[in-house]
Design a protein around this motif. Structure first.
Motif, short mmCIF file in Angstrom:
data_model
loop_
_atom_site.label_atom_id
_atom_site.label_comp_id
_atom_site.label_asym_id
_atom_site.label_seq_id
_atom_site.Cartn_x
_atom_site.Cartn_y
_atom_site.Cartn_z
N SER A 30 -42.94 57.38 38.26
CA SER A 30 -44.01 56.47 37.84
C SER A 30 -45.06 57.22 37.02
CB SER A 30 -44.66 55.83 39.07
OG SER A 30 -43.71 55.09 39.81
N ARG A 31 -45.42 58.41 37.47
CA ARG A 31 -46.40 59.20 36.73
C ARG A 31 -45.89 59.60 35.35
NH1 ARG A 31 -51.36 58.20 38.51
NH2 ARG A 31 -51.61 58.62 40.75
N LEU A 32 -44.61 59.95 35.28
CA LEU A 32 -44.04 60.33 33.99
C LEU A 32 -44.00 59.16 33.02
CD1 LEU A 32 -41.03 62.54 35.18
CD2 LEU A 32 -43.14 63.33 34.11
N GLN A 33 -43.92 57.95 33.56
CA GLN A 33 -43.89 56.75 32.73
C GLN A 33 -45.28 56.17 32.48
OE1 GLN A 33 -41.25 54.19 34.89
NE2 GLN A 33 -39.48 55.54 34.60
N GLY A 34 -46.31 56.86 32.96
CA GLY A 34 -47.68 56.40 32.73
C GLY A 34 -48.12 55.28 33.65
N ARG A 35 -47.41 55.09 34.75
CA ARG A 35 -47.78 54.06 35.72
C ARG A 35 -48.38 54.69 36.97
NH1 ARG A 35 -43.85 52.02 38.08
NH2 ARG A 35 -42.11 53.33 37.37
N ARG A 36 -49.13 53.89 37.71
CA ARG A 36 -49.70 54.38 38.96
C ARG A 36 -48.62 54.56 40.01
NH1 ARG A 36 -54.51 51.48 42.53
NH2 ARG A 36 -54.59 53.05 44.19
N GLY A 37 -47.72 53.63 40.07
CA GLY A 37 -46.59 53.75 40.98
C GLY A 37 -46.93 53.41 42.42
N THR A 38 -45.93 53.44 43.25
CA THR A 38 -46.09 53.12 44.66
C THR A 38 -46.47 54.37 45.46
OG1 THR A 38 -43.73 53.49 45.06
CG2 THR A 38 -44.41 51.25 44.51
N ARG A 39 -46.81 54.16 46.71
CA ARG A 39 -47.12 55.27 47.59
C ARG A 39 -45.85 56.05 47.91
NH1 ARG A 39 -49.85 51.59 52.09
NH2 ARG A 39 -48.05 50.34 51.42
N VAL A 40 -46.05 57.31 48.26
CA VAL A 40 -44.90 58.14 48.63
C VAL A 40 -44.22 57.58 49.87
CG1 VAL A 40 -44.23 60.43 49.43
CG2 VAL A 40 -45.87 60.21 47.57
N LEU A 41 -45.00 57.01 50.78
CA LEU A 41 -44.44 56.47 52.02
C LEU A 41 -43.96 55.02 51.89
CD1 LEU A 41 -47.02 57.89 54.61
CD2 LEU A 41 -44.83 58.87 53.89
N GLN A 42 -43.96 54.49 50.67
CA GLN A 42 -43.57 53.09 50.49
C GLN A 42 -42.16 52.79 51.00
OE1 GLN A 42 -45.70 50.67 49.48
NE2 GLN A 42 -44.06 49.26 50.04
N PRO A 43 -41.17 53.68 50.81
CA PRO A 43 -39.83 53.37 51.36
C PRO A 43 -39.83 53.12 52.86
CG PRO A 43 -39.66 55.15 49.77
CD PRO A 43 -41.12 54.90 49.98
N TYR A 44 -40.69 53.81 53.60
CA TYR A 44 -40.75 53.57 55.05
C TYR A 44 -41.31 52.18 55.34
CZ TYR A 44 -40.07 58.64 55.42
OH TYR A 44 -39.57 59.91 55.33
N TYR A 45 -42.34 51.78 54.60
CA TYR A 45 -42.89 50.44 54.79
C TYR A 45 -41.86 49.37 54.44
CZ TYR A 45 -47.41 52.83 55.06
OH TYR A 45 -48.44 53.66 55.42
N ASP A 46 -41.11 49.61 53.38
CA ASP A 46 -40.07 48.64 52.98
C ASP A 46 -39.00 48.52 54.06
OD1 ASP A 46 -41.43 48.27 50.62
OD2 ASP A 46 -40.16 49.64 49.47
N LEU A 47 -38.59 49.64 54.62
CA LEU A 47 -37.58 49.60 55.67
C LEU A 47 -38.10 48.87 56.91
CD1 LEU A 47 -36.06 53.20 55.46
CD2 LEU A 47 -35.00 51.07 54.73
N GLY A 48 -39.36 49.15 57.27
CA GLY A 48 -39.94 48.46 58.42
C GLY A 48 -40.02 46.96 58.20
N LYS A 49 -40.34 46.54 56.99
CA LYS A 49 -40.41 45.11 56.68
C LYS A 49 -39.03 44.47 56.75
CE LYS A 49 -41.03 44.00 52.43
NZ LYS A 49 -41.65 43.82 51.09
#
Length: 316
Positions: A30-49
């Motif tokens: 995300s940073r390389l593409q100039g975007r803010r991007g998601t949190r580093v821990l976002q995959p854990y939140y997605d799995l929990g959901k």
């Protein structure tokens, strides 16, 4: 720590750390593409959901559809028992299979997911399964050549013995045959993790999708297990490349708690560095068309073949 507890720690490290490594890579991209991007821990939140959601199955799907995610997860949890994740010394089940056997287990997981996708009748899922199996028929010979080359160089195909041979001297790493084999495996990892040559690991609904298309019809906990398993597969491939082929250092040489903890930190650090390198490569090249995959994998196959020729004819 006793040997069984360290072996359990190896499996637990891969299980827990896999989504985090994927989160770091997504953040860097995300940073390389100039975007803010998601949190580093976002995959854990997605799995929990996803684990809290309801699981649905297509009409007419058999028990294979629901059993495939469980079987794939079992395969991904088995491979860390065979490879040097945290220690330099083999653990009780470390010699249960060689590196070729670990590759077969990963292929079995992919086959189970492909079968589940094929029987849904959904066009995108079937398309992804068909493409995955078509291109895996090209990448698997490359892996075989890599394994055979390294086995010829080191005299064994057991992961712990391979890592010990590479770790014994810097000359082992810079041997031309070993470097060519490692480069071929790196190209295979790029293709297997969906970075290059087609699409990204977070692909959208496009005809170029492969890995992301197969779990389209899964939902809830079953979809979570497939997402988690995909992250584990990526981390396992990273571990094989790092701890067996190019950088088998930082592993625990004793069974002490401190040594194992340092080995976990070293492993995560090395995997994050490799993930950043792959993210930079992924964002530095335009995606190839679908029919170009064969040319990309053919380059990896050529490197593996050159490794064998170098070994026999070039003093590699």
């Amino acid at each position: 720590m006793n040997a069984p507890s360290i072996q359990f720690a190896q499996v637990l490290t891969v299980l827990v750390a896999a989504p985090g490594v994927s989160g770091v890579i997504a953040r860097v991209e995300s940073r390389l593409q100039g975007r803010r991007g998601t949190r580093v821990l976002q995959p854990y939140y997605d799995l929990g959901k996803l684990f809290r959601k309801e699981a649905l199955a297509p009409h007419g799907a058999s028990w294979v559809f629901l059993a495939a995610p469980l079987g794939a997860m079992a395969c991904y949890l088995t491979v860390p028992l065979l490879i040097p994740v945290l220690t330099t010394f083999p653990l009780p089940l470390g010699y249960m299979g060689d590196i070729l056997g670990g590759g077969f287990i990963l292929s079995l997981a992919s086959f189970a997911v492909a079968v589940a996708a094929a029987e849904t009748g959904a066009p995108y899922a079937q398309l992804g399964a068909s493409r995955a199996k078509t291109f895996s028929a090209i990448t698997e010979p490359v892996v075989l050549f890599v394994v055979f080359t390294v086995a010829l160089v080191t005299g064994t195909d057991l992961p712990y013995a391979l890592a010990e041979t590479v770790r014994s001297s810097a000359e082992q790493i810079v041997r031309p045959a070993h470097l060519l084999a490692a480069a071929a495996l790196f190209l295979v990892i790029l293709a297997e993790t969906g970075r290059i040559p087609v699409e990204t690991h977070t692909g959208t609904n496009e005809f170029g999708m492969i890995e992301e298309a197969r779990p389209f019809e899964h939902s809830g906990p079953y979809f979570a297990m497939l997402r988690w398993g995909s992250a584990m597969k990526q981390l396992i491939l990273f571990v094989i490349l790092i701890n067996v082929f190019i950088a088998p250092w930082g592993l625990a040489s004793s069974a002490g708690v401190g040594a194992v903890a340092l080995a976990i930190a070293a492993l995560l650090g090395k995997c994050v560095v490799l993930g950043v390198v792959i993210a930079v490569i992924d964002n530095s090249f335009a995606k190839l068309r679908l029919f170009k995959i064969t040319e990309f994998v053919a380059a990896a196959f050529l490197l593996a073949v050159l490794a064998v020729f170098t070994l026999y004819f070039g003093g590699g």
